[in-house]
Scaffold this active site. Structure first.
Site: not given
Ligand SMILES: Nc1ncnc2c1ncn2[C@@H]1O[C@H](COP(=O)(O)OP(=O)(O)OP(=O)(O)O)[C@@H](O)[C@H]1O
Length: 345
Positions: A58, A169, A73, A53, A55
C-alpha cells in the site's frame, strides 16, 4: 510486481498500521535514511492518506525532511513476501538515475516487515494516464518523451550497473510520472541481479512454476513463459508493449474482451517488419490513439515508435535489440525529442 507471485497473494495477512516496534533510530546510509516504525507513522501522519496500492503493498502520502512530499510503500507483512521487499530495497539502494524512482529512506525489521520511502510522483502512473483518466489526454510529445526516457532507464539497469539488473515487470503501471510528465521506472520487487537472471528455479514443481510464471497479462514475453529464463530481452518485450500502448492508447490486456494489444497490433507489426512493403499510412492512422490531436503529429514519428515496438516484441530474444540501441534509434529518428530536451545520457 504483481506478476510472478500471484500464487501467494492470498497469504498477505497483516493490516498496515499495527506493525512491529522500532528497532533502531534514524541513521543515514549514503543519503538514504533508515527509519523506525514510529518515524514511519509520523512521516505518514499515521497512514492517513492512501495514494496507491499494488499486489503486495500500500502506498501512502508522506513528508520527508519535514515538508517535502514523499510516498511510503508499505509491503504486506509476511515472512515470504519480505524477500520481495529486500530485493526492491537492495536494488534501489544501488540505483541512481533521473528516470528511476528515487529511494529516500526505508524501514526494515529484518523479519517480515518493510517499507520504502520514495520520491513522490504527482502525476501517478502511466497506465492511469493513458487508459483511466480520459479527461486528461497525454499529448504526443509526452508519449515520445516517456518512450525515450524508459529506454534510458532500462539501458541503465541492463548495461551500466554492475552487476546488471533485469527489471522483470516492465508495464505501464510501473512507470510513474513527475509533475512535468517525466518517466520514473518503479517496482523492482521482481528484479533479478547478475547471473541469477538467467537461471530457472530448479527446485520448483512444474505446477508451481506454471503459477509463478503467469506474468502481468499482456506484457509477458512468450519466450519467458515457455522457458522460465528471465533475461534482459524480457524487459525489451515489455518495453515494446508499452510503446504500443503509448501509440494506440489501448490497454495491454483488455479483461472485458479478453484481448491482448500485441494480438490487435499483429497485422500492423507484420507490415512494419516486412521491409518489402511501405507501411500504409491509413493503417498507421487507424492504430493511432483517436483521442490525440492528429494535426500535431508527424506520421514518421509514429512509424518509428511502431518499428521500435515491432523489433522488441516480434523477434526471437537473441535478435531483439538492446535498450541503448532503442534509445539511440528513438532520438535519431524522432527529431522533436531533441527539441524537447531529450538527449542520450
Ligand atoms: N513514488 C510514488 N509516487 C506516487 N505514486 C506512487 C509511488 N509509488 C507507487 N505509487 C502508486 O502506487 C501504485 C503501486 O505501486 P507499485 O507498483 O510500486 O506497487 P506493487 O505492490 O509493487 O504493485 P503491482 O501490483 O503493480 O506490482 C503505482 O502504480 C502508483 O499508482
Amino acid at each position: 510486481m504483481a506478476c510472478f507471485l500471484n500464487c501467494v497473494r492470498f497469504e498477505a495477512s497483516a493490516t498496515t498500521t499495527d506493525k512491529p516496534t522500532s528497532k533502531r533510530g534514524a541513521l543515514n546510509v549514503s543519503g538514504v535514511t533508515c527509519y523506525t516504525w514510529d518515524d514511519v507513522k509520523a512521516l505518514t501522519s499515521n497512514f492517513s492518506r492512501l495514494i496507491g496500492s499494488g499486489g503486495y503493498s500500500s502506498i501512502y502520502m508522506a513528508r520527508s525532511g519535514g515538508s517535502d512530499k514523499a510516498a511510503l510503500k508499505v509491503h504486506v507483512s509476511s515472512h515470504r513476501l519480505y524477500q520481495i521487499f529486500r530485493v526492491e530495497l537492495d536494488i534501489l539502494l544501488r540505483l541512481q538515475h533521473p528516470n528511476i524512482v528515487k529511494l529516500l529512506g526505508y524501514f526494515d525489521d529484518s523479519e517480515e516487515n518493510g517499507a520504502l520511502l520514495l520520491e513522490y510522483l504527482p502525476q501517478g502512473n502511466l497506465q492511469e494516464k493513458l487508459h483511466i483518466n480520459s479527461k486528461q489526454i497525454l499529448p504526443w510529445r509526452n508519449r515520445i518523451t516517456v518512450a525515450f526516457q524508459l529506454a534510458q532507464a532500462i539501458e541503465h539497469i541492463h548495461e551500466k550497473c554492475i552487476p546488471q539488473i533485469v527489471h522483470g515487470d516492465i508495464k505501464s503501471s510501473n512507470i510513474l510520472l513527475d509533475k512535468s510528465f517525466n518517466c520514473k521506472l518503479c517496482d523492482f520487487g521482481s528484479a533479478k541481479v547478475g547471473f541469477s537472471s538467467m537461471v530457472q528455479p530448479s527446485k520448483m514443481s512444474s505446477r508451481s512454476r506454471q503459477v509463478m510464471m503467469v506474468g502481468s497479462p499482456g506484457y509477458t514475453d512468450p519466450h519467458y513463459l515457455r522457458t522460465g529464463i528471465a533475461s534482459k530481452k524480457m524487459d525489451m518485450y515489455g518495453f515494446g508493449v508499452v510503446l504500443l500502448e503509448l501509440v494506440s492508447g489501448k490497454e495491454a490486456f483488455n479483461a472485458e474482451k479478453g484481448e491482448m494489444l500485441v494480438h490487435i497490433a499483429a497485422p500492423l507489426i507484420h507490415e512494419v517488419l516486412d521491409s518489402s512493403v511501405d507501411i500504409a499510412e491509413d493503417n498507421v492512422r487507424r492504430f493511432l490513439d483517436p483521442r490525440l490531436l492528429r494535426d500535431s503529429i508527424h506520421i514518421d514519428e509514429v512509424k518509428t515508435m511502431l518499428s521500435v515496438a515491432a523489433l522488441c516484441i516480434s523477434k526471437p530474444p537473441s535478435q531483439r535489440p538492446s535498450a541503448s540501441q532503442m534509445a539511440e534509434t528513438l532520438v535519431q529518428r524522432i527529431p522533436s525529442l531533441s527539441f524537447l530536451g531529450c538527449a542520450k545520457l
